[in-house]
Design an enzyme around this catalytic site. Structure first.
Site, PDB file in Angstrom:
ATOM      1  N   ARG A  73       1.481   4.063 -10.225  1.00 21.75           N
ATOM      2  CA  ARG A  73       0.088   3.935  -9.765  1.00 21.75           C
ATOM      3  C   ARG A  73      -0.089   4.840  -8.552  1.00 21.75           C
ATOM      4  O   ARG A  73       0.714   4.782  -7.624  1.00 21.75           O
ATOM      5  CB  ARG A  73      -0.242   2.502  -9.355  1.00 21.75           C
ATOM      6  CG  ARG A  73      -1.510   2.433  -8.495  1.00 21.75           C
ATOM      7  CD  ARG A  73      -1.989   1.053  -8.191  1.00 21.75           C
ATOM      8  NE  ARG A  73      -2.601   0.459  -9.369  1.00 21.75           N
ATOM      9  CZ  ARG A  73      -3.431  -0.572  -9.335  1.00 21.75           C
ATOM     10  NH1 ARG A  73      -3.771  -1.114  -8.179  1.00 21.75           N
ATOM     11  NH2 ARG A  73      -3.930  -1.073 -10.434  1.00 21.75           N
TER      12      ARG A  73
ATOM     13  N   HIS B 222      -7.440   4.402 -16.024  1.00 17.93           N
ATOM     14  CA  HIS B 222      -6.768   3.102 -15.829  1.00 17.93           C
ATOM     15  C   HIS B 222      -6.512   2.508 -17.225  1.00 17.93           C
ATOM     16  O   HIS B 222      -7.123   1.507 -17.601  1.00 17.93           O
ATOM     17  CB  HIS B 222      -7.666   2.194 -14.977  1.00 17.93           C
ATOM     18  CG  HIS B 222      -6.974   1.005 -14.390  1.00 17.93           C
ATOM     19  ND1 HIS B 222      -5.624   0.761 -14.544  1.00 17.93           N
ATOM     20  CD2 HIS B 222      -7.461  -0.026 -13.639  1.00 17.93           C
ATOM     21  CE1 HIS B 222      -5.320  -0.357 -13.913  1.00 17.93           C
ATOM     22  NE2 HIS B 222      -6.408  -0.857 -13.368  1.00 17.93           N
TER      23      HIS B 222
ATOM     24  N   GLN C 258      -5.636  -1.299 -18.034  1.00 20.18           N
ATOM     25  CA  GLN C 258      -6.813  -2.168 -17.850  1.00 20.18           C
ATOM     26  C   GLN C 258      -7.640  -2.215 -19.136  1.00 20.18           C
ATOM     27  O   GLN C 258      -8.169  -3.262 -19.527  1.00 20.18           O
ATOM     28  CB  GLN C 258      -7.658  -1.624 -16.690  1.00 20.18           C
ATOM     29  CG  GLN C 258      -8.932  -2.391 -16.424  1.00 20.18           C
ATOM     30  CD  GLN C 258      -8.677  -3.729 -15.741  1.00 20.18           C
ATOM     31  OE1 GLN C 258      -7.971  -3.803 -14.751  1.00 20.18           O
ATOM     32  NE2 GLN C 258      -9.263  -4.791 -16.273  1.00 20.18           N
TER      33      GLN C 258
ATOM     34  N   ASP D 220     -17.432  -2.394 -11.250  1.00 16.44           N
ATOM     35  CA  ASP D 220     -16.215  -2.206 -10.459  1.00 16.44           C
ATOM     36  C   ASP D 220     -16.669  -1.995  -9.011  1.00 16.44           C
ATOM     37  O   ASP D 220     -17.858  -1.745  -8.771  1.00 16.44           O
ATOM     38  CB  ASP D 220     -15.475  -0.963 -11.016  1.00 16.44           C
ATOM     39  CG  ASP D 220     -14.128  -0.694 -10.343  1.00 16.44           C
ATOM     40  OD1 ASP D 220     -13.666  -1.531  -9.552  1.00 16.44           O
ATOM     41  OD2 ASP D 220     -13.549   0.381 -10.624  1.00 16.44           O
TER      42      ASP D 220
ATOM     43  N   CYS E 113     -12.919  -5.387 -13.485  1.00 20.12           N
ATOM     44  CA  CYS E 113     -11.460  -5.227 -13.456  1.00 20.12           C
ATOM     45  C   CYS E 113     -10.825  -5.978 -12.290  1.00 20.12           C
ATOM     46  O   CYS E 113      -9.649  -6.327 -12.351  1.00 20.12           O
ATOM     47  CB  CYS E 113     -11.095  -3.741 -13.396  1.00 20.12           C
ATOM     48  SG  CYS E 113     -11.880  -2.882 -12.014  1.00 20.12           S
TER      49      CYS E 113
ATOM     50  N   ARG F 267      -4.278  -8.803 -18.547  1.00 14.50           N
ATOM     51  CA  ARG F 267      -3.527  -7.646 -18.049  1.00 14.50           C
ATOM     52  C   ARG F 267      -2.040  -7.818 -18.369  1.00 14.50           C
ATOM     53  O   ARG F 267      -1.353  -6.880 -18.761  1.00 14.50           O
ATOM     54  CB  ARG F 267      -3.696  -7.484 -16.529  1.00 14.50           C
ATOM     55  CG  ARG F 267      -5.104  -7.211 -16.035  1.00 14.50           C
ATOM     56  CD  ARG F 267      -5.667  -5.907 -16.532  1.00 14.50           C
ATOM     57  NE  ARG F 267      -4.747  -4.785 -16.331  1.00 14.50           N
ATOM     58  CZ  ARG F 267      -4.480  -4.191 -15.164  1.00 14.50           C
ATOM     59  NH1 ARG F 267      -5.086  -4.577 -14.060  1.00 14.50           N
ATOM     60  NH2 ARG F 267      -3.618  -3.184 -15.089  1.00 14.50           N
TER      61      ARG F 267
HETATM   62  N1  NVA Z   1     -11.871   1.808  -9.220  1.00 19.04           N
HETATM   63  C1  NVA Z   1     -10.966   0.872  -8.584  1.00 19.04           C
HETATM   64  C2  NVA Z   1     -10.187   0.113  -9.612  1.00 19.04           C
HETATM   65  C3  NVA Z   1      -9.290  -0.953  -9.042  1.00 19.04           C
HETATM   66  C4  NVA Z   1      -8.532  -1.686 -10.102  1.00 19.04           C
HETATM   67  C5  NVA Z   1     -10.040   1.647  -7.667  1.00 19.04           C
HETATM   68  O1  NVA Z   1      -9.541   2.704  -8.061  1.00 19.04           O
HETATM   69  O2  NVA Z   1      -9.810   1.188  -6.544  1.00 19.04           O
HETATM   70  N1   CP Z   2      -7.538  -4.439 -11.921  1.00 20.64           N
HETATM   71  C1   CP Z   2      -6.465  -4.010 -11.244  1.00 20.64           C
HETATM   72  O1   CP Z   2      -5.856  -2.982 -11.540  1.00 20.64           O
HETATM   73  O2   CP Z   2      -6.090  -4.829 -10.225  1.00 20.64           O
HETATM   74  P1   CP Z   2      -4.996  -4.514  -9.120  1.00 20.64           P
HETATM   75  O3   CP Z   2      -5.518  -3.379  -8.282  1.00 20.64           O
HETATM   76  O4   CP Z   2      -4.849  -5.793  -8.338  1.00 20.64           O
HETATM   77  O5   CP Z   2      -3.712  -4.128  -9.802  1.00 20.64           O
END
Ligand code: NVA
Ligand code: CP
Length: 329
Positions: free
Chosen positions: A106, A133, A136, A229, A270, A315
């Site tokens: 990540r 993602h 997800q 989101d 998400c 998830r």
């Molecule tokens: N768009 C958000 C998704 C978090 C799961 C981010 O990248 O922070």
């Molecule tokens: N939705 C999601 O990816 O959550 P986290 O950032 O907590 O992993």
């Protein structure tokens, strides 16, 4: 279906059948977990989890799923590893691939996870980049299928910043699975032209519909799912909040919007979400801009039309399916 040895970097790399297979496998694994049926088929294996950005759901899903499958895990947090600072991505990938059976990443640009995959001889899984993602998406698809009984033809409306990881990925998911995707937002936040063209090409073969609207009422009419989101994603600078709030406030998911969509419509996110003042950032935004809630009202989030916690649970089951499918011979 054989996905052994494959990377899971973005849904664009997978066929409709392969994505459906992963959703089916996740449902099967969920059933086993609920019924206490052991499924530690990957006993003795080990995986590395690299997180250059923070996480609750994704990290816990990889860890719990790995343990259920009989695997050991090593978590590399955003500050402790040498990755990118003292050691290149390519060198890190080769070191980890020599010790582990799979690598989750990540972080920031999609090119980083693609580079890890290029230099790794074991499967690499994308746990979120700026652009995509994909794990997800499998959870979202499983959740929608559990609720409606099918995916094809479902109308999913995404409200908010649709040109980032979650919005981009939902558009690809809908294109691949023959769903109807509408981004409802200020046009500054529509997904990039190139990706839209690619998705429209896929849509020609699956029956999907990809469209866009700046009108929150018109665009949400008849939606089966309204998805949003956070307005400012991880890694974006603090300074963008002011503009983002100004641009996206008209696209907040309210009960009026849900009612405009119709009684069939469910709410998805998400997570994490700013729907009240119970977070540090939520309180800070309240102080700076006077907002009590942001991308979704607390009323919608807490209502019986919200399926966000079913989505979060999924998830784990879907990430487990990705690991099992790519590691089991
Ligand atoms: N768009 C958000 C998704 C978090 C799961 C981010 O990248 O922070
Ligand atoms: N939705 C999601 O990816 O959550 P986290 O950032 O907590 O992993």
């Amino acid at each position: 279906m054989n996905l052994y040895g494959r990377d899971f970097l973005k849904l664009l790399d997978f066929t409709t059948e392969e994505i459906e297979y992963l959703i089916d496998l996740a449902a099967e694994l969920k059933d086993k977990k609920k019924n206490g049926v052991l499924h530690d088929e990957l006993r003795g294996r080990n995986i590395a989890l690299i997180f250059e950005k923070t996480s609750t759901r994704t990290r816990c899903s990889f860890e719990v799923a790995a343990h259920d499958l009989g695997m050991g895990t090593t978590y590399l947090n955003p500050t402790d590893s040498q990755i990118g600072k003292k050691e290149s991505i390519a060198d890190t990938a080769r070191v980890l691939a020599s010790m582990y059976d799979g690598i989750e990443y990540r972080g920031y640009g999609q090119e980083i996870v693609e580079t890890i995959a290029k230099y790794s001889k074991v499967p690499v899984w994308n746990g979120l980049t700026n652009e995509f993602h994909p794990t997800q998406m499998l959870a979202d698809a499983l959740t929608i299928r559990e609720h409606f009984g099918h995916l094809k033809g479902i109308h999913l409306v995404y409200m908010g910043d649709a040109r980032y990881n979650t919005g981009n990925s939902l558009m690809v998911l809908c294109a691949k699975l023959g769903m109807h995707f509408t981004a409802v937002s200020n046009k500054k936040y529509f997904p990039g032209k190139e990706l839209v063209e690619e998705c429209r090409k896929i849509a020609e073969t699956t029956g999907a519909v990809i469209d866009f609207s700046e009108d929150a009422i018109e665009g949400t009419k008849g939606a089966d799912v309204i998805y949003t989101d956070i307005w400012v994603s991880m890694g974006e600078p603090d300074e963008v909040w002011e503009e983002r709030i100004r641009d996206l406030k008209p696209y907040m998911v309210t009960m009026d919007i849900m009612n405009n969509a119709g009684p069939q419509c469910v709410f998805m996110h998400c997570l994490p979400s700013f729907h009240d003042l119970n977070t540090g950032i939520g309180r800070d935004i309240k102080e700076r801009y006077g907002l009590d809630e942001m991308e979704v009202t607390d009323e919608v989030f807490e209502s019986d039309r919200s399926i966000v916690f079913e989505e979060a649970e999924n998830r784990m089951h879907t990430i487990k399916a990705v690991m099992l499918a790519t590691l089991r011979k």
